[in-house]
Design a protein around this motif. Structure first.
Motif, PDB file in Angstrom:
ATOM      1  N   MET A  63       0.802  -1.223   0.000  1.00 29.03           N
ATOM      2  CA  MET A  63       0.000   0.000   0.000  1.00 29.03           C
ATOM      3  C   MET A  63       0.837   1.276   0.000  1.00 29.03           C
ATOM      4  O   MET A  63       0.293   2.381  -0.034  1.00 29.03           O
ATOM      5  CB  MET A  63      -0.943   0.013   1.212  1.00 29.03           C
ATOM      6  N   ALA A  64       2.138   1.140   0.062  1.00 24.17           N
ATOM      7  CA  ALA A  64       2.981   2.329   0.141  1.00 24.17           C
ATOM      8  C   ALA A  64       3.459   2.764  -1.247  1.00 24.17           C
ATOM      9  O   ALA A  64       4.004   1.964  -1.991  1.00 24.17           O
ATOM     10  CB  ALA A  64       4.179   2.040   1.032  1.00 24.17           C
ATOM     11  N   TRP A  65       3.211   4.001  -1.592  1.00 29.49           N
ATOM     12  CA  TRP A  65       3.776   4.574  -2.813  1.00 29.49           C
ATOM     13  C   TRP A  65       4.496   5.846  -2.403  1.00 29.49           C
ATOM     14  O   TRP A  65       3.872   6.763  -1.862  1.00 29.49           O
ATOM     15  CB  TRP A  65       2.700   4.861  -3.855  1.00 29.49           C
ATOM     16  N   THR A  66       5.822   5.889  -2.608  1.00 30.76           N
ATOM     17  CA  THR A  66       6.618   7.001  -2.092  1.00 30.76           C
ATOM     18  C   THR A  66       7.292   7.772  -3.232  1.00 30.76           C
ATOM     19  O   THR A  66       7.247   7.337  -4.390  1.00 30.76           O
ATOM     20  CB  THR A  66       7.732   6.484  -1.143  1.00 30.76           C
ATOM     21  N   THR A  67       7.921   8.864  -2.871  1.00 35.52           N
ATOM     22  CA  THR A  67       8.633   9.649  -3.888  1.00 35.52           C
ATOM     23  C   THR A  67       9.811   8.844  -4.449  1.00 35.52           C
ATOM     24  O   THR A  67      10.214   9.067  -5.585  1.00 35.52           O
ATOM     25  CB  THR A  67       9.159  10.974  -3.308  1.00 35.52           C
ATOM     26  N   ALA A  68      10.345   7.909  -3.660  1.00 32.28           N
ATOM     27  CA  ALA A  68      11.426   7.049  -4.161  1.00 32.28           C
ATOM     28  C   ALA A  68      10.898   6.122  -5.259  1.00 32.28           C
ATOM     29  O   ALA A  68      11.588   5.863  -6.251  1.00 32.28           O
ATOM     30  CB  ALA A  68      12.034   6.238  -3.020  1.00 32.28           C
ATOM     31  N   ASP A  69       9.668   5.639  -5.101  1.00 28.81           N
ATOM     32  CA  ASP A  69       9.039   4.824  -6.157  1.00 28.81           C
ATOM     33  C   ASP A  69       8.817   5.678  -7.400  1.00 28.81           C
ATOM     34  O   ASP A  69       9.034   5.236  -8.527  1.00 28.81           O
ATOM     35  CB  ASP A  69       7.681   4.276  -5.682  1.00 28.81           C
ATOM     36  N   GLU A  70       8.384   6.901  -7.159  1.00 28.40           N
ATOM     37  CA  GLU A  70       8.125   7.846  -8.248  1.00 28.40           C
ATOM     38  C   GLU A  70       9.405   8.091  -9.054  1.00 28.40           C
ATOM     39  O   GLU A  70       9.376   8.162 -10.279  1.00 28.40           O
ATOM     40  CB  GLU A  70       7.613   9.161  -7.646  1.00 28.40           C
ATOM     41  N   LEU A  71      10.534   8.177  -8.330  1.00 29.10           N
ATOM     42  CA  LEU A  71      11.831   8.391  -8.971  1.00 29.10           C
ATOM     43  C   LEU A  71      12.214   7.210  -9.856  1.00 29.10           C
ATOM     44  O   LEU A  71      12.683   7.387 -10.985  1.00 29.10           O
ATOM     45  CB  LEU A  71      12.903   8.608  -7.898  1.00 29.10           C
ATOM     46  N   LEU A 115      12.427   4.786 -15.348  1.00 29.34           N
ATOM     47  CA  LEU A 115      11.990   3.720 -16.248  1.00 29.34           C
ATOM     48  C   LEU A 115      11.214   4.267 -17.439  1.00 29.34           C
ATOM     49  O   LEU A 115      10.955   3.544 -18.393  1.00 29.34           O
ATOM     50  CB  LEU A 115      11.096   2.718 -15.499  1.00 29.34           C
ATOM     51  N   SER A 116      10.856   5.560 -17.381  1.00 37.01           N
ATOM     52  CA  SER A 116       9.984   6.101 -18.421  1.00 37.01           C
ATOM     53  C   SER A 116      10.654   6.076 -19.791  1.00 37.01           C
ATOM     54  O   SER A 116       9.977   6.072 -20.815  1.00 37.01           O
ATOM     55  CB  SER A 116       9.554   7.523 -18.061  1.00 37.01           C
ATOM     56  N   ARG A 117      11.979   6.030 -19.820  1.00 35.95           N
ATOM     57  CA  ARG A 117      12.675   5.989 -21.107  1.00 35.95           C
ATOM     58  C   ARG A 117      12.702   4.589 -21.701  1.00 35.95           C
ATOM     59  O   ARG A 117      13.088   4.407 -22.850  1.00 35.95           O
ATOM     60  CB  ARG A 117      14.133   6.421 -20.931  1.00 35.95           C
ATOM     61  N   LEU A 118      12.360   3.625 -20.898  1.00 38.85           N
ATOM     62  CA  LEU A 118      12.469   2.240 -21.347  1.00 38.85           C
ATOM     63  C   LEU A 118      11.327   1.847 -22.259  1.00 38.85           C
ATOM     64  O   LEU A 118      10.178   2.154 -21.995  1.00 38.85           O
ATOM     65  CB  LEU A 118      12.448   1.289 -20.143  1.00 38.85           C
TER      66      LEU A 118
END
Ligand code: GDP
Ligand code: MG
Length: 167
Positions: A93-101, A106-109
């Motif tokens: 249930m945890a979504w953090t700024t580290a996950d966001e990073l 990964l967005s370039r992949l």
């Protein structure tokens, strides 16, 4: 079929636990030589006609978010060039700024990213999981989203089958 699989995610989400349980062995990550080897093979899992080669991509597996940054920035769009599938591990249930990073990196992949929502054994209110998965599904066009527990070995097979579909 065979191909390379990278497991990524912020520290403490359960990447090592997941790898250990998939490969059925205790991994000892030894020092790498990024100059000479792009990937270190952690283990190979053969399941029928499918061979998944789990690799440690520099900066992707260690508990140091800045290493991921450094690696991805340096390698730019050619990062993970010979990885066929990425398994992005997050903590229930945890979504953090580290996950966001990590997600941002990964967005370039171009390769498929499977989202592994780990530690679901910790969830007390099961009703909360579906809306949470729905929220996660909007973060990226994930190839698949699989709730699992690496520790209890729950749903590891669906994950491995999903990996196999993209090799
Ligand atoms: P890493 O930093 O991503 O490699 O994470 P680790 O594999 O070292 O795990 C971090 C902590 O989470 C350890 O204490 C693990 O035992 C725990 N952990 C990993 N997977 C699970 C899980 O499925 N359920 C629970 N409850 N704990 C887990
Ligand atoms: Mg680890």
């Amino acid at each position: 079929r065979c191909g390379f699989v990278a497991i990524v995610g912020r520290p403490n989400v359960g990447k090592s636990t997941l790898l250990n349980h998939i490969l059925g062995q205790k991994l000892s990550i030894t020092s790498r030589k990024p100059q000479t080897t792009r990937h270190q093979v952690l283990g190979i899992k053969t399941e029928g006609p499918v061979q998944a080669i789990y690799v440690d991509t520099p900066g992707m597996h260690e508990d140091e978010p800045r290493a991921l940054n450094r690696y991805m920035n340096k390698a730019a769009s050619s990062a993970l060039i010979d990885v066929d599938v990425v398994v992005f591990v997050v903590d229930q249930m945890a979504w953090t700024t580290a996950d966001e990073l990590v997600l941002e990196k990964l967005s370039r992949l171009k390769c498929p990213v499977i989202l592994a929502v780990n530690k679901v054994d910790k969830i007390e209110n099961r009703d909360a999981l579906l809306p949470h998965l729905d929220m996660l599904s909007k973060k990226r066009d994930f190839a698949e989203i699989i709730p699992l527990s690496a520790l209890r070995e729950t749903n590891l097979e669906p994950l491995e089958q999903a990996v196999g579909r993209y090799l």
